[in-house]
Structures are given as C-alpha cells and as structure tokens.
Design a protein around this motif. Structure first.
Motif, short mmCIF file in Angstrom:
data_model
loop_
_atom_site.label_atom_id
_atom_site.label_comp_id
_atom_site.label_asym_id
_atom_site.label_seq_id
_atom_site.Cartn_x
_atom_site.Cartn_y
_atom_site.Cartn_z
N ASP A 83 0.83 -1.20 0.00
CA ASP A 83 0.00 0.00 0.00
C ASP A 83 0.87 1.25 0.00
O ASP A 83 0.60 2.22 -0.72
CB ASP A 83 -0.92 -0.03 1.22
CG ASP A 83 -1.95 1.09 1.19
OD1 ASP A 83 -2.48 1.39 0.11
OD2 ASP A 83 -2.23 1.66 2.26
N LEU A 84 1.94 1.23 0.81
CA LEU A 84 2.87 2.36 0.86
C LEU A 84 3.57 2.54 -0.49
O LEU A 84 3.68 3.66 -1.00
CB LEU A 84 3.90 2.13 1.96
CG LEU A 84 5.05 3.14 2.02
CD1 LEU A 84 4.52 4.53 2.31
CD2 LEU A 84 6.07 2.72 3.07
N GLU A 85 4.03 1.44 -1.07
CA GLU A 85 4.71 1.51 -2.36
C GLU A 85 3.79 2.07 -3.44
O GLU A 85 4.19 2.93 -4.25
CB GLU A 85 5.20 0.12 -2.75
CG GLU A 85 5.99 0.08 -4.05
CD GLU A 85 6.54 -1.30 -4.35
OE1 GLU A 85 7.05 -1.49 -5.47
OE2 GLU A 85 6.46 -2.18 -3.47
N ALA A 86 2.54 1.62 -3.45
CA ALA A 86 1.58 2.11 -4.44
C ALA A 86 1.29 3.60 -4.25
O ALA A 86 1.16 4.35 -5.23
CB ALA A 86 0.28 1.31 -4.35
N GLY A 87 1.21 4.04 -2.99
CA GLY A 87 0.97 5.45 -2.72
C GLY A 87 2.13 6.32 -3.17
O GLY A 87 1.93 7.42 -3.71
N TRP A 88 3.36 5.83 -2.97
CA TRP A 88 4.55 6.56 -3.42
C TRP A 88 4.55 6.68 -4.93
O TRP A 88 4.79 7.76 -5.49
CB TRP A 88 5.80 5.84 -2.93
CG TRP A 88 7.08 6.62 -3.02
CD1 TRP A 88 7.66 7.40 -2.06
CD2 TRP A 88 7.97 6.68 -4.16
NE1 TRP A 88 8.83 7.94 -2.51
CE2 TRP A 88 9.05 7.51 -3.80
CE3 TRP A 88 7.95 6.11 -5.42
CZ2 TRP A 88 10.11 7.78 -4.65
CZ3 TRP A 88 9.00 6.39 -6.30
CH2 TRP A 88 10.07 7.22 -5.92
N ASP A 89 4.27 5.58 -5.60
CA ASP A 89 4.22 5.60 -7.07
C ASP A 89 3.17 6.59 -7.57
O ASP A 89 3.39 7.31 -8.55
CB ASP A 89 3.90 4.20 -7.60
CG ASP A 89 5.07 3.25 -7.52
OD1 ASP A 89 6.21 3.72 -7.35
OD2 ASP A 89 4.85 2.02 -7.62
N LEU A 90 2.01 6.62 -6.91
CA LEU A 90 0.94 7.52 -7.32
C LEU A 90 1.37 8.98 -7.20
O LEU A 90 1.09 9.80 -8.09
CB LEU A 90 -0.30 7.27 -6.46
CG LEU A 90 -1.55 8.08 -6.81
CD1 LEU A 90 -2.06 7.68 -8.20
CD2 LEU A 90 -2.65 7.84 -5.77
N ALA A 91 2.08 9.31 -6.11
CA ALA A 91 2.54 10.68 -5.91
C ALA A 91 3.53 11.08 -7.00
O ALA A 91 3.47 12.19 -7.54
CB ALA A 91 3.18 10.82 -4.53
N VAL A 92 4.45 10.18 -7.33
CA VAL A 92 5.44 10.47 -8.36
C VAL A 92 4.78 10.59 -9.73
O VAL A 92 5.09 11.50 -10.51
CB VAL A 92 6.54 9.39 -8.36
CG1 VAL A 92 7.47 9.56 -9.56
CG2 VAL A 92 7.35 9.46 -7.06
N GLU A 93 3.87 9.69 -10.03
CA GLU A 93 3.18 9.73 -11.32
C GLU A 93 2.41 11.04 -11.50
O GLU A 93 2.36 11.61 -12.59
CB GLU A 93 2.23 8.54 -11.45
CG GLU A 93 2.95 7.21 -11.64
CD GLU A 93 2.05 6.02 -11.41
OE1 GLU A 93 0.82 6.22 -11.21
OE2 GLU A 93 2.54 4.88 -11.42
N PHE A 94 1.79 11.53 -10.42
CA PHE A 94 1.06 12.80 -10.50
C PHE A 94 2.03 13.93 -10.85
O PHE A 94 1.72 14.79 -11.69
CB PHE A 94 0.36 13.09 -9.19
CG PHE A 94 -0.36 14.42 -9.17
CD1 PHE A 94 -1.63 14.54 -9.69
CD2 PHE A 94 0.25 15.55 -8.65
CE1 PHE A 94 -2.30 15.76 -9.69
CE2 PHE A 94 -0.40 16.77 -8.64
CZ PHE A 94 -1.67 16.88 -9.17
N GLY A 95 3.18 13.94 -10.20
CA GLY A 95 4.16 15.00 -10.47
C GLY A 95 4.68 14.97 -11.89
O GLY A 95 4.82 16.02 -12.53
N LEU A 96 4.95 13.77 -12.41
CA LEU A 96 5.46 13.66 -13.77
C LEU A 96 4.40 14.01 -14.81
O LEU A 96 4.71 14.50 -15.89
CB LEU A 96 5.98 12.24 -14.02
CG LEU A 96 7.13 11.78 -13.11
CD1 LEU A 96 7.64 10.42 -13.55
CD2 LEU A 96 8.25 12.80 -13.08
N ALA A 97 3.14 13.76 -14.47
CA ALA A 97 2.05 14.07 -15.40
C ALA A 97 1.66 15.55 -15.38
O ALA A 97 1.05 16.05 -16.33
CB ALA A 97 0.82 13.22 -15.07
N ASN A 98 2.00 16.25 -14.29
CA ASN A 98 1.62 17.66 -14.12
C ASN A 98 2.84 18.46 -13.67
O ASN A 98 2.84 19.05 -12.58
CB ASN A 98 0.50 17.79 -13.09
CG ASN A 98 -0.72 16.97 -13.44
OD1 ASN A 98 -1.57 17.41 -14.19
ND2 ASN A 98 -0.81 15.77 -12.88
#
Length: 230
Positions: A83-98
């Motif tokens: 769950d922690l790993e998925a949350g970290w990935d989500l935060a990074v993906e948001f930054g790279l997309a925006n």
C-alpha cells in the motif's frame, strides 16, 4: 454575482491559469494574461483572489485537492508495505504528469499547509500507522512521513531537472527502494527480539483504545516513544 457563479468563475480562472502555466511557464502567468484567457477583466482577478500571489496559492491548493481526489483512501488489498509503495508511485506519477503544476505546489516550502495538503498528509499517516501496527515500521512515524514525502518530491523534481535524454527510470525505482529500505523492516519487527518493534506497534494502536484515560494514554505514549528510540 451569486456564490455559485463566483465559485464557477474562480474555477474557470484557476483552470485558465493552469493551462497558461503548463503551456508557457510561470513567468507568463500575469493577472492580465490570466484575465484574457478566462474571458474576464483584470479587476475581477483581484476581487476573487486579492493579488497574483493569492491566485497562485489557489492554484496550488487546487493541485493538492486534485491529487487527493485521485488517491485510494482505503487500505490496499496486498498489505501495508504494498500500500505504501503504491501510494509513493501515485505521488510520483502525478508529479510527472503535471510538471508545471507540481513545481508550483512545492515552490515555496515556507507556504502554510493548505487544507488539501493537510488531508493528504493524514492519508499518508494512516498508511504509516498501519505499517507500525503490523510491526513493519523501522523508524518513528513522523520521521517515516518525512522520508516518504522527501523521496517522492525529490524524485519528481530531480527527474524534471534532467534533460529528457538523461531521464533514466532506474532513478525512480532506486529512490523508491531506498525509501522502503529506510522506512520498513524486511520482516515484521514484532517477530524480532527487542522491544522497539513491539513498542511501535502498540503505539500505533493506542488511538483506538478506550480502556485508558487520556492521562494514562499520554503516559503510555511517552514510555513507548522512549522504547522505540533506544
């Protein structure tokens, strides 16, 4: 202007600002340019946001709220570490997309925490508390939050600072693994010798306990904090 109309106008201005920011960069974001893009007169921007800084703060808050809306608030099905790993990935993906919006969101470390940012940190603390309760947390909860937040933000900002031909996905994977190594144990700490892991797990479960008075809970928290730092 009715409150509903005012809110719709605010949203139109914020969306126009984000589009301008993404297309032309922060220097292009002036009250006049935003007003033109939103189909308004410049005085309307001042009435809605006070000044340019007020507008940029509203845009940053919109960014945090958008990110929070995309988060999975429920615990993951595969355990707290996944769950922690998925949350970290989500935060990074948001930054790279925006990228332009992300840089604005984190451009001023001294900016007071917005309601959406605070809500997002509460989601993160919930993930960390589940790690602690299950015996997976290696460090103090607040230090864990700082490490997770710093590595995700650093990953995005470093990636964006690199020329496109030097953006190696291994950078993101390595930083994520470094975060997991720093924050979590390889095996649940409650199965290892010593009191620290058990103390962290009990400390994480305390808010749900009702058998102790407030004073007793506070004293026990102090004792458990001492044990986790030995």
């Amino acid at each position: 202007m009715s409150p509903r109309d005012q809110e719709q106008t605010r949203r139109r201005v914020i969306e126009a600002t984000i589009e301008l920011l993404t297309r032309e960069g922060r220097d292009a974001v002036t009250t006049r340019a935003v007003a033109v893009a939103a189909g308004l007169q410049p005085p309307a921007i001042y009435r809605l946001f006070g000044d340019k800084e007020g507008l940029l703060e509203a845009v940053a808050e919109h960014g945090f709220a958008t990110f929070l809306a995309g988060k999975n608030l429920d615990p993951g099905p595969h355990g707290p570490v996944d769950d922690l790993e998925a949350g970290w990935d989500l935060a990074v993906e948001f930054g790279l997309a925006n990228p332009a919006l992300y840089v604005l969101m984190y451009a001023d470390p001294a900016r007071p925490a917005s309601p959406a940012f605070t809500a997002g940190m509460e989601v993160l603390m919930g993930r960390i508390r589940r790690l602690a309760a299950a015996g997976w947390l290696r460090v103090d909860e607040h230090l864990a939050a700082a490490i997770i937040h710093a590595t995700a933000r650093g990953a995005v900002l470093t990636w964006l600072s690199l020329p496109e031909d030097r953006r190696d996905p291994a950078l993101l994977t390595t930083l994520r693994e470094a975060m997991l190594t720093a924050v979590t144990t390889r095996e649940p700490a409650t199965q290892e010798a010593g009191p620290a892991g058990a103390a962290r797990a009990l400390r994480a479960a305390l808010p749900e306990q009702t058998a102790l008075s407030e004073g007793e809970r506070g004293l026990l928290e102090e004792w458990l904090d001492r044990l986790t730092h030995e």
